[in-house]
Design a protein around this motif. Sequence first.
Motif, PDB file in Angstrom:
ATOM      1  N   PHE A   6       0.825  -1.207   0.000  1.00  0.00           N
ATOM      2  CA  PHE A   6       0.000   0.000   0.000  1.00  0.00           C
ATOM      3  C   PHE A   6       0.866   1.267   0.000  1.00  0.00           C
ATOM      4  O   PHE A   6       0.429   2.303  -0.521  1.00  0.00           O
ATOM      5  N   CYS A   7       2.082   1.230   0.535  1.00  0.00           N
ATOM      6  CA  CYS A   7       2.997   2.371   0.359  1.00  0.00           C
ATOM      7  C   CYS A   7       3.311   2.542  -1.124  1.00  0.00           C
ATOM      8  O   CYS A   7       3.362   3.682  -1.624  1.00  0.00           O
ATOM      9  N   LYS A   8       3.490   1.437  -1.834  1.00  0.00           N
ATOM     10  CA  LYS A   8       3.785   1.520  -3.276  1.00  0.00           C
ATOM     11  C   LYS A   8       2.577   2.046  -4.043  1.00  0.00           C
ATOM     12  O   LYS A   8       2.732   2.826  -4.988  1.00  0.00           O
ATOM     13  N   ILE A   9       1.384   1.637  -3.653  1.00  0.00           N
ATOM     14  CA  ILE A   9       0.177   2.176  -4.299  1.00  0.00           C
ATOM     15  C   ILE A   9       0.060   3.670  -3.994  1.00  0.00           C
ATOM     16  O   ILE A   9      -0.222   4.480  -4.885  1.00  0.00           O
ATOM     17  N   ALA A  10       0.297   4.055  -2.742  1.00  0.00           N
ATOM     18  CA  ALA A  10       0.207   5.479  -2.360  1.00  0.00           C
ATOM     19  C   ALA A  10       1.208   6.322  -3.134  1.00  0.00           C
ATOM     20  O   ALA A  10       0.925   7.485  -3.473  1.00  0.00           O
ATOM     21  N   ALA A  11       2.366   5.745  -3.433  1.00  0.00           N
ATOM     22  CA  ALA A  11       3.418   6.475  -4.155  1.00  0.00           C
ATOM     23  C   ALA A  11       3.226   6.420  -5.669  1.00  0.00           C
ATOM     24  O   ALA A  11       4.023   7.009  -6.417  1.00  0.00           O
ATOM     25  N   GLY A  12       2.218   5.675  -6.130  1.00  0.00           N
ATOM     26  CA  GLY A  12       1.959   5.569  -7.566  1.00  0.00           C
ATOM     27  C   GLY A  12       2.885   4.586  -8.269  1.00  0.00           C
ATOM     28  O   GLY A  12       2.921   4.531  -9.499  1.00  0.00           O
ATOM     29  N   GLN A  13       3.637   3.794  -7.494  1.00  0.00           N
ATOM     30  CA  GLN A  13       4.558   2.813  -8.096  1.00  0.00           C
ATOM     31  C   GLN A  13       3.827   1.561  -8.563  1.00  0.00           C
ATOM     32  O   GLN A  13       4.314   0.823  -9.419  1.00  0.00           O
ATOM     33  N   ILE A  14       2.665   1.302  -7.936  1.00  0.00           N
ATOM     34  CA  ILE A  14       1.782   0.215  -8.362  1.00  0.00           C
ATOM     35  C   ILE A  14       0.438   0.864  -8.664  1.00  0.00           C
ATOM     36  O   ILE A  14      -0.050   1.674  -7.866  1.00  0.00           O
ATOM     37  N   PRO A  15      -0.175   0.554  -9.818  1.00  0.00           N
ATOM     38  CA  PRO A  15      -1.425   1.227 -10.178  1.00  0.00           C
ATOM     39  C   PRO A  15      -2.598   0.803  -9.304  1.00  0.00           C
ATOM     40  O   PRO A  15      -2.621  -0.309  -8.755  1.00  0.00           O
ATOM     41  N   VAL A  19     -10.291   6.333  -6.289  1.00  0.00           N
ATOM     42  CA  VAL A  19     -11.596   6.936  -6.005  1.00  0.00           C
ATOM     43  C   VAL A  19     -11.427   8.369  -5.524  1.00  0.00           C
ATOM     44  O   VAL A  19     -12.239   9.243  -5.831  1.00  0.00           O
ATOM     45  N   TYR A  20     -10.364   8.618  -4.744  1.00  0.00           N
ATOM     46  CA  TYR A  20     -10.162   9.924  -4.110  1.00  0.00           C
ATOM     47  C   TYR A  20      -8.696  10.006  -3.679  1.00  0.00           C
ATOM     48  O   TYR A  20      -8.098   9.003  -3.292  1.00  0.00           O
ATOM     49  N   GLU A  21      -8.159  11.229  -3.707  1.00  0.00           N
ATOM     50  CA  GLU A  21      -6.795  11.431  -3.205  1.00  0.00           C
ATOM     51  C   GLU A  21      -6.650  12.840  -2.675  1.00  0.00           C
ATOM     52  O   GLU A  21      -7.188  13.799  -3.253  1.00  0.00           O
ATOM     53  N   ASP A  22      -5.940  12.992  -1.570  1.00  0.00           N
ATOM     54  CA  ASP A  22      -5.485  14.311  -1.134  1.00  0.00           C
ATOM     55  C   ASP A  22      -4.082  14.151  -0.552  1.00  0.00           C
ATOM     56  O   ASP A  22      -3.455  13.102  -0.755  1.00  0.00           O
ATOM     57  N   ALA A  27      -7.870   6.770  -1.649  1.00  0.00           N
ATOM     58  CA  ALA A  27      -8.937   5.763  -1.675  1.00  0.00           C
ATOM     59  C   ALA A  27      -8.937   5.118  -3.051  1.00  0.00           C
ATOM     60  O   ALA A  27      -8.800   5.811  -4.070  1.00  0.00           O
ATOM     61  N   PHE A  28      -9.081   3.793  -3.075  1.00  0.00           N
ATOM     62  CA  PHE A  28      -9.068   3.056  -4.352  1.00  0.00           C
ATOM     63  C   PHE A  28      -9.922   1.806  -4.215  1.00  0.00           C
ATOM     64  O   PHE A  28     -10.114   1.275  -3.108  1.00  0.00           O
ATOM     65  N   HIS A  29     -10.419   1.331  -5.353  1.00  0.00           N
ATOM     66  CA  HIS A  29     -11.282   0.152  -5.345  1.00  0.00           C
ATOM     67  C   HIS A  29     -10.481  -1.093  -4.949  1.00  0.00           C
ATOM     68  O   HIS A  29      -9.347  -1.292  -5.412  1.00  0.00           O
ATOM     69  N   ASP A  30     -11.113  -1.943  -4.124  1.00  0.00           N
ATOM     70  CA  ASP A  30     -10.487  -3.205  -3.733  1.00  0.00           C
ATOM     71  C   ASP A  30     -10.390  -4.119  -4.956  1.00  0.00           C
ATOM     72  O   ASP A  30     -11.313  -4.200  -5.766  1.00  0.00           O
ATOM     73  N   ILE A  31      -9.260  -4.807  -5.077  1.00  0.00           N
ATOM     74  CA  ILE A  31      -9.018  -5.674  -6.235  1.00  0.00           C
ATOM     75  C   ILE A  31      -9.902  -6.926  -6.191  1.00  0.00           C
ATOM     76  O   ILE A  31     -10.112  -7.574  -7.214  1.00  0.00           O
ATOM     77  N   ASP A  32     -10.428  -7.251  -5.016  1.00  0.00           N
ATOM     78  CA  ASP A  32     -11.260  -8.461  -4.838  1.00  0.00           C
ATOM     79  C   ASP A  32     -12.533  -8.062  -4.080  1.00  0.00           C
ATOM     80  O   ASP A  32     -12.700  -8.375  -2.897  1.00  0.00           O
ATOM     81  N   PRO A  33     -13.424  -7.333  -4.763  1.00  0.00           N
ATOM     82  CA  PRO A  33     -14.555  -6.715  -4.051  1.00  0.00           C
ATOM     83  C   PRO A  33     -15.501  -7.727  -3.413  1.00  0.00           C
ATOM     84  O   PRO A  33     -15.837  -8.738  -4.012  1.00  0.00           O
ATOM     85  N   GLN A  34     -15.918  -7.400  -2.201  1.00  0.00           N
ATOM     86  CA  GLN A  34     -16.829  -8.252  -1.427  1.00  0.00           C
ATOM     87  C   GLN A  34     -18.235  -7.689  -1.386  1.00  0.00           C
ATOM     88  O   GLN A  34     -19.097  -8.205  -0.654  1.00  0.00           O
ATOM     89  N   ALA A  35     -18.480  -6.654  -2.151  1.00  0.00           N
ATOM     90  CA  ALA A  35     -19.800  -6.018  -2.259  1.00  0.00           C
ATOM     91  C   ALA A  35     -19.788  -5.221  -3.567  1.00  0.00           C
ATOM     92  O   ALA A  35     -18.704  -4.955  -4.118  1.00  0.00           O
ATOM     93  N   PRO A  36     -20.970  -4.839  -4.075  1.00  0.00           N
ATOM     94  CA  PRO A  36     -20.998  -4.058  -5.325  1.00  0.00           C
ATOM     95  C   PRO A  36     -20.140  -2.802  -5.257  1.00  0.00           C
ATOM     96  O   PRO A  36     -19.555  -2.393  -6.264  1.00  0.00           O
TER      97      PRO A  36
END
Length: 113
Positions: A6-15, A19-22, A27-36
């Motif tokens: 998640f540090c790599k995702i936060a740094a943009g090293q992993i896509p 959903v939202y960023e400041d 915030a990003f969609h879960d890769i294995d969603p458990q709800a719609p």
Amino acid sequence: MDNCLFCKIAAGQIPSNKVYEDDQVLAFHDIDPQAPVHFLVIPKKHIDAPAALTGEDAPLVGHIFAVIAKIAADLGLENGYRVVTNSGEDGGQTVHHLHFHVLAQRKLAWPPG
Ligand code: AMP
Ligand code: ZN
């Protein structure tokens, strides 16, 4: 932190499907969603787990919940949603960077399994 997904995702090293960023959170969609609707909200700063939070993190955690409320309103989740934070092995935590799951658009069971 090195080798933290998640540090790599936060740094943009992993896509991620953002959903939202400041400056403090992502915030990003879960890769294995458990709800719609299932997205994760993470602090950009590395914190291992809910169990590692201290009083100094109170503004950050408050900000995260305000962000969740804003995203939920933007996504039209007026019927409700659930925020879940797993901590440690018995809590079911698999990624050791603090994250808040937000699940919505299906009736969620209680108690959780
Ligand atoms: P937890 O089991 O509470 O630690 O939650 C970790 C969550 O991260 C799980 O719901 C995974 O599906 C999700 N996840 C793992 N890798 C990724 C990724 N690359 N992008 C988005 N979500 C991920
Ligand atoms: Zn991290």
